[in-house]
Scaffold this active site. Sequence first.
Site, mmCIF file in Angstrom:
data_model
loop_
_atom_site.group_PDB
_atom_site.id
_atom_site.type_symbol
_atom_site.label_atom_id
_atom_site.label_comp_id
_atom_site.label_asym_id
_atom_site.label_seq_id
_atom_site.Cartn_x
_atom_site.Cartn_y
_atom_site.Cartn_z
ATOM 1 N N ARG A 226 0.852 -1.186 0.000
ATOM 2 C CA ARG A 226 0.000 0.000 0.000
ATOM 3 C C ARG A 226 0.888 1.235 0.000
ATOM 4 N NH1 ARG A 226 -3.486 -2.702 -1.653
ATOM 5 N NH2 ARG A 226 -5.488 -3.220 -0.683
ATOM 6 N N HIS A 274 -0.861 0.370 -9.768
ATOM 7 C CA HIS A 274 -1.567 -0.578 -8.886
ATOM 8 C C HIS A 274 -2.098 -1.765 -9.700
ATOM 9 C CE1 HIS A 274 -3.841 -0.955 -4.822
ATOM 10 N NE2 HIS A 274 -3.688 -2.149 -5.373
HETATM 11 P P1 NDP Z 1 -1.677 -11.653 4.516
HETATM 12 O O1 NDP Z 1 -2.574 -11.061 5.543
HETATM 13 O O2 NDP Z 1 -1.914 -13.049 4.082
HETATM 14 O O3 NDP Z 1 -0.163 -11.612 5.058
HETATM 15 C C1 NDP Z 1 0.323 -10.541 5.791
HETATM 16 C C2 NDP Z 1 1.752 -10.817 6.224
HETATM 17 O O4 NDP Z 1 2.258 -9.624 6.819
HETATM 18 C C3 NDP Z 1 1.854 -11.924 7.282
HETATM 19 O O5 NDP Z 1 3.002 -12.683 7.086
HETATM 20 C C4 NDP Z 1 1.954 -11.123 8.588
HETATM 21 O O6 NDP Z 1 2.668 -11.751 9.644
HETATM 22 C C5 NDP Z 1 2.757 -9.919 8.116
HETATM 23 N N1 NDP Z 1 2.543 -8.789 9.027
HETATM 24 C C6 NDP Z 1 1.383 -8.155 9.319
HETATM 25 N N2 NDP Z 1 1.601 -7.186 10.228
HETATM 26 C C7 NDP Z 1 2.906 -7.214 10.525
HETATM 27 C C8 NDP Z 1 3.749 -6.488 11.407
HETATM 28 N N3 NDP Z 1 3.259 -5.508 12.171
HETATM 29 N N4 NDP Z 1 5.051 -6.805 11.453
HETATM 30 C C9 NDP Z 1 5.562 -7.805 10.695
HETATM 31 N N5 NDP Z 1 4.821 -8.540 9.830
HETATM 32 C C10 NDP Z 1 3.518 -8.254 9.746
HETATM 33 O O7 NDP Z 1 -1.657 -10.656 3.297
HETATM 34 P P2 NDP Z 1 -1.504 -10.983 1.729
HETATM 35 O O8 NDP Z 1 -0.220 -11.691 1.519
HETATM 36 O O9 NDP Z 1 -2.741 -11.617 1.211
HETATM 37 O O10 NDP Z 1 -1.454 -9.493 1.127
HETATM 38 C C11 NDP Z 1 -0.516 -8.543 1.577
HETATM 39 C C12 NDP Z 1 -0.900 -7.175 1.084
HETATM 40 O O11 NDP Z 1 -0.589 -7.029 -0.299
HETATM 41 C C13 NDP Z 1 -2.368 -6.812 1.149
HETATM 42 O O12 NDP Z 1 -2.760 -6.436 2.458
HETATM 43 C C14 NDP Z 1 -2.478 -5.680 0.158
HETATM 44 O O13 NDP Z 1 -2.282 -4.454 0.818
HETATM 45 C C15 NDP Z 1 -1.341 -5.929 -0.807
HETATM 46 N N6 NDP Z 1 -1.819 -6.283 -2.157
HETATM 47 C C16 NDP Z 1 -1.439 -5.487 -3.210
HETATM 48 C C17 NDP Z 1 -1.817 -5.806 -4.487
HETATM 49 C C18 NDP Z 1 -1.360 -5.004 -5.645
HETATM 50 O O14 NDP Z 1 -1.839 -5.212 -6.761
HETATM 51 N N7 NDP Z 1 -0.428 -4.096 -5.481
HETATM 52 C C19 NDP Z 1 -2.655 -6.981 -4.777
HETATM 53 C C20 NDP Z 1 -2.981 -7.738 -3.600
HETATM 54 C C21 NDP Z 1 -2.566 -7.392 -2.351
HETATM 55 P P3 NDP Z 1 2.119 -13.107 10.321
HETATM 56 O O15 NDP Z 1 2.464 -14.177 9.315
HETATM 57 O O16 NDP Z 1 2.898 -13.227 11.567
HETATM 58 O O17 NDP Z 1 0.647 -12.926 10.506
HETATM 59 C C1 OXD Z 2 -5.724 -6.006 -3.076
HETATM 60 C C2 OXD Z 2 -5.272 -5.109 -4.144
HETATM 61 O O1 OXD Z 2 -5.561 -5.692 -1.899
HETATM 62 O O2 OXD Z 2 -5.558 -5.394 -5.336
HETATM 63 O O3 OXD Z 2 -6.285 -7.074 -3.422
HETATM 64 O O4 OXD Z 2 -4.598 -4.114 -3.866
#
Ligand code: NDP
Ligand code: OXD
Length: 311
Positions: A226, A274
């Site tokens: 993000r 994006h």
């Molecule tokens: P998940 O919720 O599956 O994974 C999040 C990961 O981040 C986990 O490993 C979690 O740790 C870690 N995490 C969360 N908070 C913290 C913290 N404070 N400190 C350290 N690690 C942390 O998310 P996704 O993999 O599904 O997606 C990630 C992000 O990608 C989405 O939230 C979205 O914003 C972005 N995204 C962007 C897209 C784009 O087109 N640019 C498309 C899709 C998604 P733990 O394993 O310990 O829970």
């Molecule tokens: C998502 C994205 O969060 O597309 O799925 O950014």
Amino acid sequence: MNILFYCEGDDGSMLQALKERLTDHTIYDWNTQSFDKSGIEAAIVWLPPAQFFDGLGNLKTVFALAAGVDQILENPELPPDVLVVRLQDAGMSVQMEEYVLYGVLHAQRHFHEFRSAQLQRQWIHGAGVRPAADFNVGLLGAGALGIQVARRLKANGYAVSCWTRTARTLPEGISGYSGKPQLDSFLSKQSVLVCLLPLTEDTRGILDKTLLDRLPKGAFLINVARGAHLVEEDLLTSLDTGQLSGAMLDVFQTEPLPQTHPFWVHPRITVTPHEAANSLADESVLQILFSIRLLENGQLPPGAVDRMRGY
Ligand code: NDP
Ligand code: OXD
């Protein structure tokens, strides 16, 4: 069940796919149909407007058409007891793997430096190539998307580490770090840093000068999570001083990126709109259908968001 639908940018195909599969339910398009607000029990949304939740007194579940739910959780009108369910992968991980692999290759093979030199007609022969096995790539986040990206990079020979909130068992050959106490040690090794964190209170602004300064000099940043993770002025400073050699950014504080924004013309920043990964309609609809079935049986779906944690 009566479901309210809002999906910014949908050309009608997502709504159509939902209507074809969720035949036991009535779906109302927020933009074009009238509906009784008090009868709405669920919503399916991507980037709903601020007033979307107004008057939805019987809303119980919001299904996000996305992996990230920050825009939904930030809406002050979202009732506190509503369950938010996000998409997990839904076709996005392969696209994310491709995007990040491109960025890592870019950095490893100095393409960002060559591009910048090309614009000044400079022949910078002799940059050298570090083998992938000696090229450290660190992922902030190893969730549904991060873990697949880590596997793909590892399969391409890179030295991969992940930093997560809680300690995790990662696939063989991928190093794990967790929590704030291990962040500095994780950062100190990375030639490329990839942000795949959810946007939460803990992670907003995490990509600031303090963090970027802890990377080895000349590191490369990829932000596909993000825009609000990155302090944009700090990135410009880090590029100016040479602390970072380049960045590839898919997400921004303001989207679309404003016309006057310095990132557009920066020789060491690659901007993409994006588009790193888009959820696929069929997989998203099947996942929502599965979640509805689980909820009907009193079970929590795998994509259920912990609202306190923020993801
Ligand atoms: P998940 O919720 O599956 O994974 C999040 C990961 O981040 C986990 O490993 C979690 O740790 C870690 N995490 C969360 N908070 C913290 C913290 N404070 N400190 C350290 N690690 C942390 O998310 P996704 O993999 O599904 O997606 C990630 C992000 O990608 C989405 O939230 C979205 O914003 C972005 N995204 C962007 C897209 C784009 O087109 N640019 C498309 C899709 C998604 P733990 O394993 O310990 O829970
Ligand atoms: C998502 C994205 O969060 O597309 O799925 O950014």
